[in-house]
Design an enzyme around this catalytic site. Structure first.
Site, short mmCIF file in Angstrom:
data_model
loop_
_atom_site.label_atom_id
_atom_site.label_comp_id
_atom_site.label_asym_id
_atom_site.label_seq_id
_atom_site.Cartn_x
_atom_site.Cartn_y
_atom_site.Cartn_z
N SER A 26 -68.95 8.85 -38.36
CA SER A 26 -70.21 9.01 -37.62
C SER A 26 -71.20 7.91 -37.98
CB SER A 26 -70.87 10.35 -37.94
OG SER A 26 -69.97 11.39 -37.70
N1 SAH Z 1 -66.65 13.38 -41.54
C1 SAH Z 1 -65.85 12.21 -41.24
C2 SAH Z 1 -65.79 11.88 -39.77
C3 SAH Z 1 -65.01 12.87 -39.06
S1 SAH Z 1 -64.23 12.40 -37.58
C4 SAH Z 1 -66.28 11.01 -42.02
O1 SAH Z 1 -67.24 11.09 -42.81
O2 SAH Z 1 -65.63 9.98 -41.87
C5 SAH Z 1 -63.58 13.99 -37.21
C6 SAH Z 1 -62.31 14.31 -37.95
O3 SAH Z 1 -62.00 15.67 -37.67
C7 SAH Z 1 -61.12 13.48 -37.51
O4 SAH Z 1 -60.58 12.81 -38.60
C8 SAH Z 1 -60.15 14.53 -36.95
O5 SAH Z 1 -58.80 14.24 -37.20
C9 SAH Z 1 -60.60 15.78 -37.69
N2 SAH Z 1 -60.21 17.05 -37.05
C10 SAH Z 1 -60.08 17.36 -35.73
N3 SAH Z 1 -59.69 18.65 -35.57
C11 SAH Z 1 -59.55 19.16 -36.83
C12 SAH Z 1 -59.16 20.43 -37.33
N4 SAH Z 1 -58.81 21.46 -36.53
N5 SAH Z 1 -59.15 20.60 -38.67
C13 SAH Z 1 -59.50 19.59 -39.52
N6 SAH Z 1 -59.85 18.37 -39.10
C14 SAH Z 1 -59.89 18.15 -37.77
#
Ligand code: SAH
Length: 237
Positions: free
Chosen positions: A85
């Site tokens: 983000s």
């Molecule tokens: N917080 C992160 C950015 C997240 S991007 C940072 O600081 O970099 C969102 C992430 O959520 C992605 O990596 C994606 O693979 C994950 N995601 C999507 N669905 C999910 C689920 N059901 N459980 C866990 N992670 C998930």
């Protein structure tokens, strides 16, 4: 060389220096500017949050070819079609959670591990779940290298939360479901806070939830665009 050309050469040289930081000191300057221009000017007030955003080296959490853009005002790709983000959104969500030093926090969507590192600086323990194993393993290894001993990474479906470690003082969801997952509602402590982007694939709102007398009080805040929360088959929740 005429004066105009000399000036142009100096401007290009300085510009190159700003856009192409050579060492961690240069990155630290970019971090300070990011905090001032993107966070303080947009109303982030918590000193603890501003300090930690000035401290954690975001450029280590993005792919090497994006390191120079790590402090720009935008989300960046982290591989596997996912994104880290924008710094402002990380700061906004962290401030909204009102993190306390004794808190145990659950994060859904580890991604690069950057948000987990920010939280780990402010609270007691962070439990973070990532569904894409390659990303989860990479974040886990980076967080260990950086000596974050209070972050626990799990590869799995975060929709289900982390029941063995529940209840949590705060929950942060960094991928977007259409509704607030029921297991997460149960895993939030009485008085606990949750921040979560809820809505459609192309448009969501960050919802701040507080659990009071067993009920969820919801307050909508920013419009945002997060990657979808998916199950193991890739279907959006
Ligand atoms: N917080 C992160 C950015 C997240 S991007 C940072 O600081 O970099 C969102 C992430 O959520 C992605 O990596 C994606 O693979 C994950 N995601 C999507 N669905 C999910 C689920 N059901 N459980 C866990 N992670 C998930």
């Amino acid at each position: 060389m005429c004066l105009a050309n000399t000036c142009l050469a100096i401007i290009l040289f300085l510009g190159y220096g700003v856009c192409n930081p050579a060492n961690s000191q240069d990155y630290s300057v970019l971090r300070k500017e990011m905090v001032k221009n993107q966070l303080e000017l947009r109303g982030i007030k918590s000193k603890a949050v501003l300090d930690v955003m000035r401290k954690v080296e975001r450029h280590l959490f993005v792919p090497k070819n994006f390191a120079r853009a790590a402090y720009s005002d935008e989300p960046l790709p982290i591989g596997e079609g996912q994104t880290i983000s924008q710094p402002y959104i990380v700061a906004f969500m962290t401030e909204a959670l009102n993190v306390q030093p004794g808190d145990r926090i659950l994060e859904i969507g580890t991604g690069s591990g950057y948000q987990a590192a920010i939280l780990a600086e402010l609270c007691k323990e962070v439990y973070t779940i990532e569904i894409i194993s390659k990303l989860g393993r990479r974040a886990d290894s980076l967080l260990s290298t950086l000596q974050y001993k209070n972050v626990f990474v799990r590869i799995g479906d975060g929709y289900q939360g982390w029941p063995e470690a529940a209840p949590f003082d705060a929950i942060i969801v960094t991928c977007s479901p259409a509704e607030v997952p029921v297991p997460l509602q149960y895993q939030l402590k009485e008085g606990g806070r949750m921040i979560i982007p809820v809505g459609h694939t192309a448009y969501q709102e960050l919802v701040l939830i507080t659990k009071k007398n067993g009920k969820l009080e919801k307050k909508n805040s920013l419009p945002v665009l997060f990657v979808p929360m998916r199950d193991k088959k890739g279907k959006r929740y």
